[in-house]
Design a protein around this motif. Structure first.
Motif, PDB file in Angstrom:
ATOM      1  N   GLY A 171       1.036  -1.203  -0.017  1.00 10.63           N
ATOM      2  CA  GLY A 171      -0.103   0.080  -0.255  1.00 10.63           C
ATOM      3  C   GLY A 171       0.927   1.193  -0.040  1.00 10.63           C
ATOM      4  O   GLY A 171       2.040   1.430   0.332  1.00 10.63           O
ATOM      5  N   VAL A 172      -0.032   2.429  -0.342  1.00 14.93           N
ATOM      6  CA  VAL A 172       1.033   3.242  -0.299  1.00 14.93           C
ATOM      7  C   VAL A 172       1.665   4.016   1.340  1.00 14.93           C
ATOM      8  O   VAL A 172       2.220   4.822   1.328  1.00 14.93           O
ATOM      9  CB  VAL A 172       0.036   4.933  -0.775  1.00 14.93           C
ATOM     10  N   ASP A 173       0.400   3.643   1.958  1.00 13.22           N
ATOM     11  CA  ASP A 173       0.864   3.887   3.275  1.00 13.22           C
ATOM     12  C   ASP A 173       2.798   2.280   4.384  1.00 13.22           C
ATOM     13  O   ASP A 173       2.756   2.671   4.764  1.00 13.22           O
ATOM     14  CB  ASP A 173       0.700   3.141   4.518  1.00 13.22           C
ATOM     15  N   GLY A 174       3.002   1.900   2.702  1.00 13.10           N
ATOM     16  CA  GLY A 174       4.461   1.021   2.889  1.00 13.10           C
ATOM     17  C   GLY A 174       3.818  -0.213   3.619  1.00 13.10           C
ATOM     18  O   GLY A 174       4.975  -1.269   4.368  1.00 13.10           O
ATOM     19  N   LEU A 175       2.672  -0.819   3.905  1.00 18.91           N
ATOM     20  CA  LEU A 175       2.543  -2.025   4.559  1.00 18.91           C
ATOM     21  C   LEU A 175       2.141  -3.105   3.358  1.00 18.91           C
ATOM     22  O   LEU A 175       1.060  -2.837   2.197  1.00 18.91           O
ATOM     23  CB  LEU A 175       1.343  -1.425   5.313  1.00 18.91           C
ATOM     24  N   ALA A 176       2.147  -4.509   3.877  1.00 18.05           N
ATOM     25  CA  ALA A 176       1.287  -5.498   2.716  1.00 18.05           C
ATOM     26  C   ALA A 176       0.149  -5.267   3.533  1.00 18.05           C
ATOM     27  O   ALA A 176      -0.429  -5.479   4.659  1.00 18.05           O
ATOM     28  CB  ALA A 176       2.579  -6.985   3.809  1.00 18.05           C
ATOM     29  N   LYS A 233       2.901  -9.526   8.598  1.00 16.93           N
ATOM     30  CA  LYS A 233       2.489  -7.963   9.169  1.00 16.93           C
ATOM     31  C   LYS A 233       3.364  -7.411   9.572  1.00 16.93           C
ATOM     32  O   LYS A 233       2.756  -6.328  10.266  1.00 16.93           O
ATOM     33  CB  LYS A 233       1.747  -8.430  10.661  1.00 16.93           C
ATOM     34  N   GLU A 234       4.372  -7.875   9.861  1.00 16.90           N
ATOM     35  CA  GLU A 234       6.073  -6.568  10.436  1.00 16.90           C
ATOM     36  C   GLU A 234       6.668  -6.551   9.493  1.00 16.90           C
ATOM     37  O   GLU A 234       7.105  -5.746   9.840  1.00 16.90           O
ATOM     38  CB  GLU A 234       7.098  -7.624  11.329  1.00 16.90           C
ATOM     39  N   TRP A 235       6.599  -6.876   8.047  1.00 13.96           N
ATOM     40  CA  TRP A 235       6.908  -5.706   6.724  1.00 13.96           C
ATOM     41  C   TRP A 235       6.477  -4.184   6.577  1.00 13.96           C
ATOM     42  O   TRP A 235       5.420  -4.242   7.056  1.00 13.96           O
ATOM     43  CB  TRP A 235       6.645  -6.574   5.094  1.00 13.96           C
ATOM     44  N   ARG A 236       7.497  -3.704   6.107  1.00 16.58           N
ATOM     45  CA  ARG A 236       7.641  -2.359   5.817  1.00 16.58           C
ATOM     46  C   ARG A 236       8.398  -1.755   4.933  1.00 16.58           C
ATOM     47  O   ARG A 236       9.220  -2.145   4.859  1.00 16.58           O
ATOM     48  CB  ARG A 236       8.410  -1.516   6.760  1.00 16.58           C
ATOM     49  N   GLY A 282       7.050   9.614 -10.264  1.00 16.55           N
ATOM     50  CA  GLY A 282       7.187  10.822  -9.098  1.00 16.55           C
ATOM     51  C   GLY A 282       5.689  10.231  -7.888  1.00 16.55           C
ATOM     52  O   GLY A 282       6.008  10.944  -6.330  1.00 16.55           O
ATOM     53  N   ARG A 283       4.737  10.027  -7.869  1.00  8.85           N
ATOM     54  CA  ARG A 283       4.020  10.185  -7.269  1.00  8.85           C
ATOM     55  C   ARG A 283       3.939   9.095  -7.046  1.00  8.85           C
ATOM     56  O   ARG A 283       3.799   7.228  -7.440  1.00  8.85           O
ATOM     57  CB  ARG A 283       2.303  10.048  -7.568  1.00  8.85           C
ATOM     58  N   ILE A 284       3.078   8.265  -5.454  1.00  9.93           N
ATOM     59  CA  ILE A 284       3.388   6.967  -4.416  1.00  9.93           C
ATOM     60  C   ILE A 284       2.224   6.783  -5.046  1.00  9.93           C
ATOM     61  O   ILE A 284       1.090   7.500  -4.786  1.00  9.93           O
ATOM     62  CB  ILE A 284       3.238   7.457  -2.983  1.00  9.93           C
ATOM     63  N   VAL A 285       2.555   4.816  -5.702  1.00  8.21           N
ATOM     64  CA  VAL A 285       1.113   3.980  -5.918  1.00  8.21           C
ATOM     65  C   VAL A 285       1.480   3.451  -4.835  1.00  8.21           C
ATOM     66  O   VAL A 285       2.410   2.661  -4.342  1.00  8.21           O
ATOM     67  CB  VAL A 285       1.613   4.287  -7.171  1.00  8.21           C
ATOM     68  N   ALA A 286       0.125   1.700  -4.657  1.00  9.16           N
ATOM     69  CA  ALA A 286       0.213   0.680  -4.715  1.00  9.16           C
ATOM     70  C   ALA A 286       1.183  -0.524  -5.723  1.00  9.16           C
ATOM     71  O   ALA A 286       0.231   0.183  -6.447  1.00  9.16           O
ATOM     72  CB  ALA A 286      -0.985   0.561  -4.219  1.00  9.16           C
ATOM     73  N   THR A 287       1.916  -1.470  -5.240  1.00  8.34           N
ATOM     74  CA  THR A 287       1.945  -1.937  -5.782  1.00  8.34           C
ATOM     75  C   THR A 287       1.703  -3.466  -5.995  1.00  8.34           C
ATOM     76  O   THR A 287       2.022  -3.641  -4.034  1.00  8.34           O
ATOM     77  CB  THR A 287       3.337  -1.474  -5.698  1.00  8.34           C
TER      78      THR A 287
END
Length: 122
Positions: free
Chosen positions: A67-72, A94-97, A105-110
């Protein structure tokens, strides 16, 4: 995601199929505009021990969204040889960041996938 073999291409297609009704997926793996998400915390778990005290051997393949929040987010179990191994893999995730991916240049979910191979301690 990595498209090096026919199997990995099929895996990618299966992940996209399962997420397709929930997300709009733009395929741009080789675009210079894409900056891939980078892991910054967490790791792969050791094999849990079975009732006999020996590591449980097997594998789990999980697709997920970074996610754009850096979480899985939204893990999908694509393959698993054991429910115990699945639970172990999901708990580790759950511990991954991550530093989220960017496109132009725009943050996206991948979209991502991880193969967990369990066996004797590393």
């Amino acid at each position: 995601m990595n498209r090096l073999t026919p199997e990995s291409f099929q895996r990618d297609q299966e992940i996209k199929r399962q997420y397709g009704c929930k997300y709009i997926i733009a395929d741009a793996p080789d675009s210079p505009a894409l900056e891939r998400a980078q892991p910054i915390a967490g790791g792969l778990p050791d094999a849990p021990l079975g009732p006999d005290g020996e590591p449980i051997n097997g594998k789990v393949l999980i697709g997920y969204i970074i996610g754009v929040d850096g979480l899985a987010h939204d893990p999908i179990v694509l393959e698993s040889t054991s429910p115990i191994l699945t639970d172990t893999a999901l708990a580790a995730m759950k511990e991954w960041r991550f530093v989220p991916g960017k496109f132009n240049g725009r943050i996206v979910a991948t979209l991502a996938a991880q193969n967990f191979s369990f066996g004797p301690p590393r």
